[in-house]
Motif scaffolding. Structure first.
Motif, PDB file in Angstrom:
ATOM      1  N   GLU A   1      21.499  23.068  47.177  1.00 30.27           N
ATOM      2  CA  GLU A   1      21.157  23.813  48.393  1.00 30.27           C
ATOM      3  C   GLU A   1      21.748  23.156  49.647  1.00 30.27           C
ATOM      4  OE1 GLU A   1      17.609  25.794  48.727  1.00 30.27           O
ATOM      5  OE2 GLU A   1      16.920  25.440  46.681  1.00 30.27           O
TER       6      GLU A   1
ATOM      7  N   PHE B   1       7.928  17.387  33.428  1.00 25.43           N
ATOM      8  CA  PHE B   1       7.229  16.534  34.394  1.00 25.43           C
ATOM      9  C   PHE B   1       5.765  16.570  34.002  1.00 25.43           C
ATOM     10  CE2 PHE B   1      10.704  17.343  37.577  1.00 25.43           C
ATOM     11  CZ  PHE B   1      11.068  16.017  37.723  1.00 25.43           C
TER      12      PHE B   1
ATOM     13  N   VAL C   1      10.018  21.698  32.856  1.00 27.71           N
ATOM     14  CA  VAL C   1      10.882  22.194  33.930  1.00 27.71           C
ATOM     15  C   VAL C   1      12.272  22.603  33.481  1.00 27.71           C
ATOM     16  CG1 VAL C   1       9.861  21.273  36.005  1.00 27.71           C
ATOM     17  CG2 VAL C   1      11.226  19.777  34.568  1.00 27.71           C
TER      18      VAL C   1
ATOM     19  N   LEU D   1       4.402  19.906  32.831  1.00 28.06           N
ATOM     20  CA  LEU D   1       5.288  20.978  33.265  1.00 28.06           C
ATOM     21  C   LEU D   1       6.638  20.906  32.567  1.00 28.06           C
ATOM     22  CD1 LEU D   1       4.862  23.118  35.514  1.00 28.06           C
ATOM     23  CD2 LEU D   1       6.227  21.645  37.001  1.00 28.06           C
TER      24      LEU D   1
ATOM     25  N   PRO E   1      14.491  31.565  41.735  1.00 28.06           N
ATOM     26  CA  PRO E   1      13.362  31.367  42.649  1.00 28.06           C
ATOM     27  C   PRO E   1      12.996  29.885  42.789  1.00 28.06           C
ATOM     28  CG  PRO E   1      12.677  32.519  40.647  1.00 28.06           C
ATOM     29  CD  PRO E   1      14.150  32.367  40.578  1.00 28.06           C
ATOM     30  N   SER E   2      12.226  29.593  43.822  1.00 28.09           N
ATOM     31  CA  SER E   2      11.789  28.222  44.071  1.00 28.09           C
ATOM     32  C   SER E   2      10.989  27.713  42.877  1.00 28.09           C
ATOM     33  CB  SER E   2      10.922  28.221  45.328  1.00 28.09           C
ATOM     34  OG  SER E   2      10.492  26.941  45.610  1.00 28.09           O
ATOM     35  N   GLY E   3      11.254  26.481  42.490  1.00 29.07           N
ATOM     36  CA  GLY E   3      10.523  25.884  41.376  1.00 29.07           C
ATOM     37  C   GLY E   3      11.069  26.239  40.015  1.00 29.07           C
ATOM     38  N   SER E   4      12.188  26.946  39.970  1.00 25.11           N
ATOM     39  CA  SER E   4      12.695  27.373  38.671  1.00 25.11           C
ATOM     40  C   SER E   4      13.453  26.261  37.947  1.00 25.11           C
ATOM     41  CB  SER E   4      13.608  28.591  38.844  1.00 25.11           C
ATOM     42  OG  SER E   4      14.630  28.300  39.757  1.00 25.11           O
ATOM     43  N   GLY E   5      13.702  25.141  38.633  1.00 22.15           N
ATOM     44  CA  GLY E   5      14.339  24.023  37.951  1.00 22.15           C
ATOM     45  C   GLY E   5      15.793  23.811  38.330  1.00 22.15           C
ATOM     46  N   LYS E   6      16.274  24.516  39.351  1.00 18.88           N
ATOM     47  CA  LYS E   6      17.672  24.391  39.755  1.00 18.88           C
ATOM     48  C   LYS E   6      18.008  22.960  40.171  1.00 18.88           C
ATOM     49  CE  LYS E   6      17.087  27.207  43.249  1.00 18.88           C
ATOM     50  NZ  LYS E   6      15.632  27.425  43.184  1.00 18.88           N
ATOM     51  N   SER E   7      17.171  22.395  41.050  1.00 12.81           N
ATOM     52  CA  SER E   7      17.459  21.038  41.516  1.00 12.81           C
ATOM     53  C   SER E   7      17.418  20.060  40.353  1.00 12.81           C
ATOM     54  CB  SER E   7      16.428  20.601  42.551  1.00 12.81           C
ATOM     55  OG  SER E   7      16.490  21.420  43.673  1.00 12.81           O
ATOM     56  N   THR E   8      16.432  20.215  39.505  1.00 11.09           N
ATOM     57  CA  THR E   8      16.291  19.292  38.390  1.00 11.09           C
ATOM     58  C   THR E   8      17.529  19.340  37.502  1.00 11.09           C
ATOM     59  OG1 THR E   8      13.937  19.768  38.491  1.00 11.09           O
ATOM     60  CG2 THR E   8      14.718  18.563  36.572  1.00 11.09           C
TER      61      THR E   8
HETATM   62  N1  LIG Z   1       9.246  14.327  40.597  1.00  6.90           N
HETATM   63  C1  LIG Z   1       8.549  15.397  40.178  1.00  6.90           C
HETATM   64  N2  LIG Z   1       7.325  15.229  39.624  1.00  6.90           N
HETATM   65  C2  LIG Z   1       6.600  16.280  39.188  1.00  6.90           C
HETATM   66  N3  LIG Z   1       7.024  17.569  39.262  1.00  6.90           N
HETATM   67  C3  LIG Z   1       8.233  17.813  39.816  1.00  6.90           C
HETATM   68  C4  LIG Z   1       9.047  16.736  40.312  1.00  6.90           C
HETATM   69  N4  LIG Z   1      10.183  17.283  40.802  1.00  6.90           N
HETATM   70  C5  LIG Z   1      10.077  18.624  40.621  1.00  6.90           C
HETATM   71  N5  LIG Z   1       8.913  18.956  40.026  1.00  6.90           N
HETATM   72  C6  LIG Z   1       8.459  20.292  39.648  1.00  6.90           C
HETATM   73  O1  LIG Z   1       9.400  20.818  38.748  1.00  6.90           O
HETATM   74  C7  LIG Z   1       9.621  22.206  38.997  1.00  6.90           C
HETATM   75  C8  LIG Z   1      11.094  22.477  39.196  1.00  6.90           C
HETATM   76  O2  LIG Z   1      11.504  21.802  40.373  1.00  6.90           O
HETATM   77  P1  LIG Z   1      12.943  21.978  41.042  1.00  6.90           P
HETATM   78  O3  LIG Z   1      12.935  21.137  42.280  1.00  6.90           O
HETATM   79  O4  LIG Z   1      13.975  21.694  40.024  1.00  6.90           O
HETATM   80  O5  LIG Z   1      12.969  23.512  41.421  1.00  6.90           O
HETATM   81  P2  LIG Z   1      14.037  24.304  42.308  1.00  6.90           P
HETATM   82  O6  LIG Z   1      14.444  25.453  41.509  1.00  6.90           O
HETATM   83  O7  LIG Z   1      15.080  23.363  42.806  1.00  6.90           O
HETATM   84  O8  LIG Z   1      13.153  24.791  43.518  1.00  6.90           O
HETATM   85  P3  LIG Z   1      13.493  24.893  45.088  1.00  6.90           P
HETATM   86  O9  LIG Z   1      14.251  26.156  45.269  1.00  6.90           O
HETATM   87  O10 LIG Z   1      12.139  24.949  45.714  1.00  6.90           O
HETATM   88  O11 LIG Z   1      14.257  23.651  45.456  1.00  6.90           O
HETATM   89  C9  LIG Z   1       8.784  22.575  40.189  1.00  6.90           C
HETATM   90  O12 LIG Z   1       7.599  23.190  39.734  1.00  6.90           O
HETATM   91  C10 LIG Z   1       8.459  21.248  40.829  1.00  6.90           C
HETATM   92  O13 LIG Z   1       7.180  21.304  41.431  1.00  6.90           O
END
Ligand SMILES: Nc1ncnc2c1ncn2[C@@H]1O[C@H](COP(=O)(O)OP(=O)(O)OP(=O)(O)O)[C@@H](O)[C@H]1O
Ligand SMILES: Nc1ncnc2c1ncn2[C@@H]1O[C@H](COP(=O)(O)OP(=O)(O)OP(=O)(O)O)[C@@H](O)[C@H]1O
Ligand SMILES: [Mg+2]
Ligand SMILES: [Mg+2]
Lengths: 251, 273, 217, 305, 251
Positions: A171, A20, A25, A23, A44-51
Motif C-alpha cells: 500500500e 497468528f 491469515v 487466526l 478487503p482490509s484484513g484479508s492477508g495482503k500485507s502478510t
Molecule cells: N502481528 C500480528 N499479530 C496478530 N495478528 C495479526 C498481526 N498482523 C496482522 N494480523 C492479523 O492478520 C490479518 C491479516 O492482516 P494483514 O495486515 O495481512 O491484512 P491486510 O489485507 O494487509 O489488511 P489492510 O488492508 O488493513 O492492511 C488481520 O486480521 C490482522 O488483524
C-alpha cells in the motif's frame, strides 16, 4: 537485472500457510511471479495482503509451505537471510525512512553497510537514484522535512539502491494526500516499464490498469481470483470480488 | 534489658503533692501525666522492647521524678527523642522533660536548660577483642587507616575529631547498634561514645568487644527542660537528692547489670539558671 | 542566614562530597542500567527473567533498605569495602532499575517499522541496532533518563546516613543537632540551596542535551 | 506484550538462533544458580540461617513471634496511612497545579513554574525534614491534627515533593492527547473548563496511569525516610525496633524488604490490570506514535528515594 | 432548522485574512453560504481549506476581516463563543470521538452538558440519530472498537445532536479505508437532501457531483474559482484548477 535466463519463476509460493495464534491469515497460498512481471494484490482490509507481501522477505515467518526466490529456498536466518533481503526491495505504507538520517544517508546506508561499497560511490549512485525518482534537490534534508509523496519516493530509491531482483510494495500510496499519489505511482509505472519484477498491494486501479500484468484478489487469507487487470475490474468472476469492487468503485 | 521481671521496684508515688500555682510542677500535677522524651534505642538507658515498653536507667530516673510529682509510671507518656531532636521537642513543648543520655554543654544551654547532672559519663573507645593496635583515642592518629564509628549529630562524634589524622576516619550512622554491627563485621575498627553505652554492647558481644583506654571526656548527663525554668530545675535536683536509694536501685536494675560497671554516686547538682 | 555563612566551609565540603557521591553513582548506574535493559530485551528467557527480577526488586524496595543491605549485608558475605563504596553501590543498584526502564521504554518507542526497514535492506541484527534503532532510541531516552538521574542526585542525600557522612545532608544534621544551630536557616538556607544548585544545573544541562539530540530530526 | 517488544529488535528466530538461545539459556541459568549458591554458602558460614535469628520472624511457636508481627502489622498500617494521605493530597493538588498551568497565560504561569522547579529540585528527605522539623520550629503547629505532628509533617513533605511531579505527569498526559480531542469538545459547544474536566483530564489520567502508579510506588517507599528524622512507627522504623531487640538485622530487613516489594508489586499489578482492561475495551486514546515521546510505562517523571 | 426567514446568507466571510507567523494562509477570503446550501471546498494540500473551515467556528482565530453566522458576528471568547460553536457542527478528518466515552455518551454529551437537556431525553434522541446514520447497534461500544467508517458516522451523529444551523466537514473520508468511504458519503448526501447547510472540504468528486450546490477551489490561501460542480470538473476556468484536477483525476 535478470541474471539467470531460465524459465523458472523468480518468486514462487507453494502451499503457504500462516497463523497468528488462532487466526489463519494465509491459507494454502500458491503464487508464481515471473521475471519482469508486475502483480497487483487487492482485497478487503484484513484479508492477508500485507502478510503475504511480508512473508516474501520473511519479515513474517510462515508456518507451512515453501517460498523460493530465484530458485533458492528462503533462508531462515542469519547472513543468508540478510543477503536475500538485500535482493528483495520493500516499500512500506508508512515509508519508514530512517528518521535520524538525511535523505542521501537513507539511500546510501544499505550499499555502504551491506554491499560494502565505498562511501563516495554509494552516494554518487544514491544521487542518481534520487534524481530518477525526482527528489534530488532534497538530498540533504531529513525525512520529516519532506512531504509524504517525497518520502515515499525516497523510500523507493532506498530500495532500488540495493539493486533488488524484485520489489514489494505494501500500500505505498494509501498514506498520501491525493495530489501526491500520482507522483509516486508515476515512479512505480516507470519502474514497471523498465522491467522490474514487482508485487504491489494497492487499491489504485489506475496503476493496476496501466502497469500490472496480473491482479490477485485476496479475501479471508485466500487467493480468491487471479486475472488480467482489465478483465478483473470489468467482469470479476467471484461474488466476493464483485462485492468488493462495488464498494470501492461507486463514488 | 533482657527480662522484665527483675527490673526496678516501683518507685514511690507521692499522694497529691502541693505545688505553687503557675509552676511547671503544678501544671504537670494538674494534667496528671508527664511527657518524657527519652531514647528508644539505647540498651541500658532507654530501649523499647517488643511489647512497646521502654526500659533503662534514664527511664527509671524519669519515674523517680514523676513519682515526686504524684504521677504513676503508667501515666508517663514516653516520647522517642533521638539525639538530633532533643532541643526541638523541648522548645516545641512536645515534652515536659528529656532524659536521654543528654550531655550538658553550653551550646545546648543556649536553647534549653538542664537539671542535674544525674550521672557522670565519659567518652571511651570500644574495639574488637583481638585488636592490639588501638588502645585509646591517641592511637587513632597513629593508625590513619583505622575507622572509628559514631552517630550523626552526637557530641562524641564532634569530640573525637581532634584525635583523628583524617576526617575520613570517622564513620557516622544513625544508631550505635549499626556501629556495633559494623565493628562485628570488620567494617570499622573502633566505636566511640559514652562508656556506659559501649559497656552495653561489650556485655552483649560474648567477649567479641572490649573497651580500651581511659575516659577522655566528661559527659555529665542532665535532664533537659524548658529554658529558664529554674523552679522546675530545682525541683528535679531536690527530688533526686532526696531519693538516692531509688536512684541506686534504678542503676542496679538497669545499666548496672552490665558486667564491669560501677554503681555511681549521685553527682552534686549544678546551680540552676 | 549567617549560620550558613559562619559554616560556609563545611557546606562547601558537604557540597563537594555530595557531588562526589553523585559522580561515582552516575558512572555506575548508567552502564549497569543499560546492561540490565539489554537483559530485559534479550531473546534468552532466563536473562529476561533476571532483568525483570532485578527491576521488580530494586524498584519496589525503599532506597533506605537497599542501602542497609549494602552497608550490612555485603560485609556478611565477606566483602569488606568502605562505606562510601557501599553507599554508592546501593545508589547504583537502586538507580539501575530506573535507568533500565527508561532505556527499555526508549527502545520500545522506536517504531517497529524502523527495524523492519533496516532488516529489509539487508542490515543484520547488530547493524540494525547500531545504525538505526539505538540512535533513535537515544532521543526518546534522554528526557526520562534525565529525570531518573536527577532523582538519583536527590537520592544521594540518603546515602550520607549510611556511614558516609560529610555530605550536604549530614552537614545539616551535625550542625543542627551536635552544634545546636536552628533548623530553618541550616536546612532551608544551606542544605536545600546546595541541592538546588546541583539539580537545577543538571536540569539545565539536560535541556541543552535534549535540544541537541532533538535537532537531528 | 513481550512478543511485541521483541519484534522491534529481533527477527523471528530460525533454528540456529533457537539453538543459540537455548545454549544461552542454559549458560545463564548455570551462572545465576552458581551466584546464588555462593551467596547462600557465605551466609550460612556466617550463621545467618540460624533459627535463633529467623525464628521470631517465621516460627509461630517462637515466644517473640506474636510481638514481632504485631509491630510489623502496625508498621504496615502506619505506612499505608501516611502513603494514602500523601497520595490523595498530591494527586489532587498536582491536578490543580496542572490545570492552572495549562489555563493560565504566559505570565501567570511563571510563579507556578518556579514552584514546580524548586520543589522538584530538592531531595524528598530534605522536604520531609522541613515538614517534620522545620515547620514546628517556625511556628506551624500540626500537633492538633489527628495522627499528630510527625505524620502530618511527613505527609506535607511527601505531598509538596510529589504534587509537582503529579502536576507534570498530568500536564504531559493532557499534552499527549491528540489535539482533536480538545477541538472536538470545543466544537461541540463545551466551555474550556468543561473540556478540561469532562474530556481531557479523564483521558490524561488513563494515558498516564502507568506513570502515576510508579510515582505512587515512590510515595509509598518514601514514607520510610522519616526514620532518619523523627519517630513515626512506619514499617521500616518497626523493623529497626525489632532488630534492636533481637539482634537480627539482616533477617528482619529481609522480611521488611519483601513486604515493601509485595505492597508495591501489588500496586504495579493493579496498574497493569487496569491498563490491560482499558486496552481490551479499546479505550486508550492515542497510539504510542501520538503520545509525545511518552511510551506507556515510561519511567517516572520525578522519582523520589 | 432555518429560524429566521430573511434572505441574508447564513454564513458570511468578508475580507478574512490569517497568518501563521510569516505564512499568509488565508488571503482576503470572501464567501457567503445560504441556508440549505452545500458548498464543497477543494484544493491542494496546504492551500488553507482546513484553516478556512476551522475559522468558521473560531477553532482558529482570524487576524483580519469578519465572519458572521446567521447575521451575528462571531464572538471572540467565553460563553457566547461556546454557544455559537454549539450551533455549528463540525466533523473532523480523524473523527475525534471522545475515546473514554461510549458511542451513546459521545452523542449525548453535548445536549446534556451544553443544552442542559435531561439525560434520558438526550439519550433517546442520541439513539434516534445513531439509527439515522446506521450505527444504532454499536451504541454501547467504545470508539476504538468501531471501524473508521462507523466512527465517522458517530461523529456526524454527535454533531447533529446539537441541532446545528450549519455543519462543517474537514476531509471526513480521507482517513478511511476505501470500502468505508461510501457509507459515510451516503449519510452526508442524505443530510444534504434534508436541507442541511454544509461546508465540506473533500476530494470526493462523486459527492460533489451528487450533493453540492457549489464548488470552491482554493490555492495558496485564496479562493481561485467558484463554480457549479459539473462545470468545475468538466471545464475549470483557472489554470491552477486545471492542473490540480489533472493530478487527482488521472489514476
Ligand atoms: N502481528 C500480528 N499479530 C496478530 N495478528 C495479526 C498481526 N498482523 C496482522 N494480523 C492479523 O492478520 C490479518 C491479516 O492482516 P494483514 O495486515 O495481512 O491484512 P491486510 O489485507 O494487509 O489488511 P489492510 O488492508 O488493513 O492492511 C488481520 O486480521 C490482522 O488483524
Ligand atoms: N497551527 C499551525 N501553525 C503553523 N502553520 C500552520 C498551522 N496549521 C496549518 N498551518 C499551515 O497553514 C497552511 C494551510 O493549512 P491547512 O491545514 O489549512 O491546509 P489544507 O488545505 O487543509 O491542507 P490539507 O489538504 O493538507 O489538509 C499550511 O501551509 C500549513 O502548514
Ligand atoms: Mg496491510
Ligand atoms: Mg486540511
Amino acid at each position: 537485472m535478470t541474471s539467470r535466463p531460465n524459465g523458472e519463476p523468480l518468486v514462487r509460493l507453494s502451499g503457504v500457510n500462516k497463523w497468528f495464534g488462532e487466526l489463519h491469515v494465509l491459507q494454502d497460498i500458491d503464487l508464481s511471479i515471473d521475471r519482469g512481471e508486475v502483480v497487483v494484490v487487492i482485497g478487503p482490509s484484513g484479508s492477508g495482503k500485507s502478510t503475504l507481501c511480508r512473508a516474501i522477505n520473511r519479515l513474517e515467518p510462515i508456518d507451512k509451505g515453501e517460498i523460493t526466490i530465484d530458485g533458492g529456498r528462503l533462508p531462515e536466518e542469519g547472513k543468508e537471510l540478510a543477503r536475500l533481503r538485500a535482493d528483495v526491495g520493500m516499500v512500506f505504507q508508512s515509508f519508514n525512512l530512517f528518521a535520524h538520517k538525511t535523505v542521501l544517508e537513507n539511500v546510501a546506508l544499505g550499499p555502504v553497510k551491506v554491499r560494502k561499497k565505498p562511501k563516495a560511490e554509494a552516494e554518487g549512485r544514491a544521487r542518481e537514484l534520487l534524481e530518477r525518482v525526482g527528489v534530488a534537490s532534497q538530498a540533504d534534508k531529513y525525512p520529516a522535512q519532506l512531504s509524504g509523496g517525497q518520502q515515499q519516493r525516497v523510500a523507493i530509491a532506498r530500495a532500488l539502491a540495493m539493486e533488488p531482483k524484485v520489489m514489494l510494495f505494501d500500500e505505498p500510496t494509501s498514506a498520501l494526500d491525493p495530489e501526491m499519489i500520482n507522483e509516486v505511482l508515476d515512479v512505480m509505472v516507470g519502474l514497471a516499464k523498465d522491467g522490474m519484477t514487482m508485487v504491489v498491494v494497492t487499491h489504485e486501479m489506475g496503476f493496476a490498469r496501466r502497469a500490472a500484468n496480473r491482479v490477485v484478489f485476496m479475501d479471508g487469507g485466500r487467493i480468491v481470483e487471479t486475472a488480467e487487470p482489465e478483465t478483473f475490474f470489468t467482469s470479476p468472476r467471484s461474488d466476493r470480488a464483485k462485492d468488493f469492487l462495488s464498494k470501492i468503485l461507486t463514488h | 534489658g533482657d527480662d522484665a521481671d527483675d527490673s526496678a521496684a516501683e518507685p514511690t508515688v507521692a499522694e497529691a503533692p502541693e505545688f505553687e500555682a503557675g509552676t511547671t510542677m503544678a501544671e504537670i500535677a494538674e494534667a496528671g501525666t508527664l511527657r518524657v522524651g527519652t531514647k528508644f534505642d539505647q540498651p541500658g538507658f532507654g530501649l523499647e522492647n517488643l511489647e512497646g515498653e521502654v526500659e533503662g536507667f534514664d527511664v527509671e530516673v524519669a519515674k523517680i521524678i514523676a513519682g515526686a510529682l504524684g504521677i504513676a509510671p503508667e501515666d508517663i507518656e514516653w516520647v522517642q527523642t533521638p539525639s538530633s531532636v532533643r532541643e526541638d521537642v523541648i522548645e516545641g513543648d512536645e515534652v515536659d522533660m528529656v532524659v536521654a543520655t543528654y550531655t550538658i554543654n553550653d551550646k545546648r544551654k543556649e536553647r534549653i536548660s538542664f537539671a542535674g547532672p544525674y550521672y557522670e559519663a565519659g567518652q571511651q573507645i570500644m574495639v574488637a577483642s583481638d585488636n592490639d593496635e588501638i588502645d585509646g583515642p591517641d592511637s587513632l592518629k597513629e593508625n590513619p587507616d583505622a575507622k572509628v564509628c559514631s552517630v550523626t549529630g552526637s557530641t562524641p562524634a564532634e569530640q573525637i575529631k581532634p584525635y583523628l589524622a583524617d576526617p575520613g576516619q570517622l564513620v557516622l550512622f544513625d544508631e550505635y547498634s549499626q556501629c556495633a554491627d559494623s565493628l562485628r563485621n570488620g567494617q570499622v575498627d573502633a566505636v566511640t561514645t559514652d562508656n556506659v553505652i559501649l559497656l552495653g554492647f561489650v556485655s552483649e558481644s560474648d567477649g567479641a568487644f572490649k573497651l580500651v583506654g581511659e575516659q577522655f571526656t566528661e559527659e555529665p548527663y542532665g535532664i533537659g527542660i524548658t529554658k529558664g525554668d529554674v523552679a522546675f530545675c530545682e525541683f528535679i535536683n531536690e527530688t533526686l537528692q532526696e531519693n538516692e536509694d531509688a536512684y541506686i536501685e534504678a542503676w542496679e536494675s538497669t545499666a548496672g547489670e552490665v558486667e564491669g560497671t560501677e554503681t555511681p554516686e549521685l553527682p552534686e547538682p549544678a546551680p540552676c539558671a | 542566614m549567617s549560620p550558613v555563612f559562619d559554616n560556609i566551609d563545611l557546606f562547601v565540603d558537604g557540597f563537594l562530597t555530595s557531588l562526589k557521591i553523585i559522580l561515582f553513582a552516575l558512572a555506575g548506574a548508567l552502564p549497569l542500567g543499560v546492561l540490565i535493559a539489554a537483559c530485559r530485551v534479550s531473546p534468552i528467557p532466563p536473562l529476561r527473567a533476571f532483568g525483570t527480577f532485578w527491576v521488580t526488586t530494586f524498584r519496589n524496595t525503599p532506597l533506605t533498605v537497599v542501602l542497609f543491605f549494602c552497608a550490612f549485608g555485603f560485609p556478611e558475605l565477606g566483602i569488606n569495602r568502605s562505606f562510601f563504596f557501599f553507599g554508592v553501590l546501593g545508589l547504583v543498584l537502586y538507580t539501575s532499575a530506573f535507568v533500565c526502564e527508561a532505556v527499555r521504554s526508549g527502545i520500545n518507542s522506536v517504531p517497529a517499522g524502523q527495524a523492519e526497514a533496516a532488516r529489509s535492506i539487508g542490515l543484520n541484527f547488530s547493524q540494525g541496532l547500531r545504525f538505526v534503532v539505538l540512535p533513535q532510541a537515544l532521543r526518546t531516552v534522554v528526557p526520562p533518563l534525565g529525570s531518573v538521574l536527577i532523582a538519583m542526585m536527590k537520592n544521594s542525600a540518603v546515602v550520607g546516613a549510611f556511614g558516609v557522612g560529610g555530605d550536604l545532608w549530614s552537614t545539616g544534621a551535625s550542625l543542627t543537632s551536635a552544634q545546636g544551630y536552628a533548623t530553618f536557616p541550616i536546612y532551608v538556607g544551606g542544605v536545600a540551596v546546595g541541592y538546588l544548585i546541583i539539580t537545577l544545573t543538571a536540569g539545565a544541562l539536560l535541556q541543552l542535551l535534549e535540544r541537541k539530540v532533538a535537532i537531528a530530526r | 506484550m513481550s512478543q511485541q517488544e521483541q519484534a522491534v529488535l529481533y527477527d523471528a528466530q530460525g533454528p540456529k538462533a533457537r539453538r543459540r538461545s537455548l545454549i544461552g539459556t542454559v549458560v545463564a541459568v548455570l551462572v545465576l544458580l552458581g551466584l546464588a549458591y555462593v551467596v547462600v554458602r557465605r551466609l550460612a558460614d556466617q550463621d545467618q540461617f540460624s533459627m535463633e535469628k529467623w525464628g521470631p520472624l517465621i516460627d509461630p511457636g517462637d515466644e517473640n513471634f506474636d510481638a514481632v508481627w504485631r509491630l510489623i502489622r502496625e508498621g504496615i498500617v502506619n505506612t499505608l496511612t501516611a502513603a494514602a494521605l500523601a497520595m490523595v493530597l498530591s494527586v489532587v493538588l498536582g491536578t490543580l497545579i496542572a490545570v492552572a498551568r495549562l489555563s493560565l497565560g504566559r505570565v501567570g504561569r511563571i510563579p507556578l513554574i518556579g514552584l514546580v522547579e524548586i520543589f522538584r529540585g530538592l531531595p524528598v528527605v530534605v522536604l520531609v525534614f522541613i515538614g517534620v522539623r522545620v515547620l514546628p520550629d517556625v511556628g506551624v503547629d500540626l500537633s492538633g491534627l489527628p495522627g499528630g505532628q510527625v505524620l502530618w509533617g511527613l505527609v506535607i513533605g511527601l505531598t509538596v515533593y510529589n504534587m509537582v511531579i503529579f502536576a507534570e505527569i498530568v500536564r504531559a498526559g493532557v499534552a499527549s492527547l491528540p489535539r482533536g480531542q480538545r477541538e472536538a469538545a470545543l466544537a461541540n459547544g463545551l466551555t474550556n473548563w468543561q473540556t478540561m474536566r469532562i474530556v481531557l483530564l479523564p483521558q490524561a489520567f488513563r494515558t498516564m496511569l502507568p506513570a502515576i502508579i510508579s510515582q505512587l510506588i515512590v510515595v509509598l517507599k518514601d514514607t520510610s525516610l522519616v526514620t532518619f528524622i523523627a519517630n513515626y512507627d512506619e514499617l521500616l522504623s518497626q523493623g529497626e525496633s525489632i532488630q534492636r531487640n533481637l539482634g537480627n538485622p539482616i533477617q528482619t530487613f529481609f522480611v521488611i524488604a519483601l513486604i515493601y516489594i509485595a505492597m508495591n508489586y501489588c500496586l504495579g499489578r493493579l496498574a497493569q490490570y487496569i491498563e490491560r482492561r482499558q486496552a481490551r475495551a479499546g479505550r486508550s486514546t492515542a497510539g504510542p506514535a501520538e503520545t509525545a515521546g511518552l511510551a506507556p510505562g515510561a519511567a517516572p517523571v520525578g522519582g523520589g528515594a
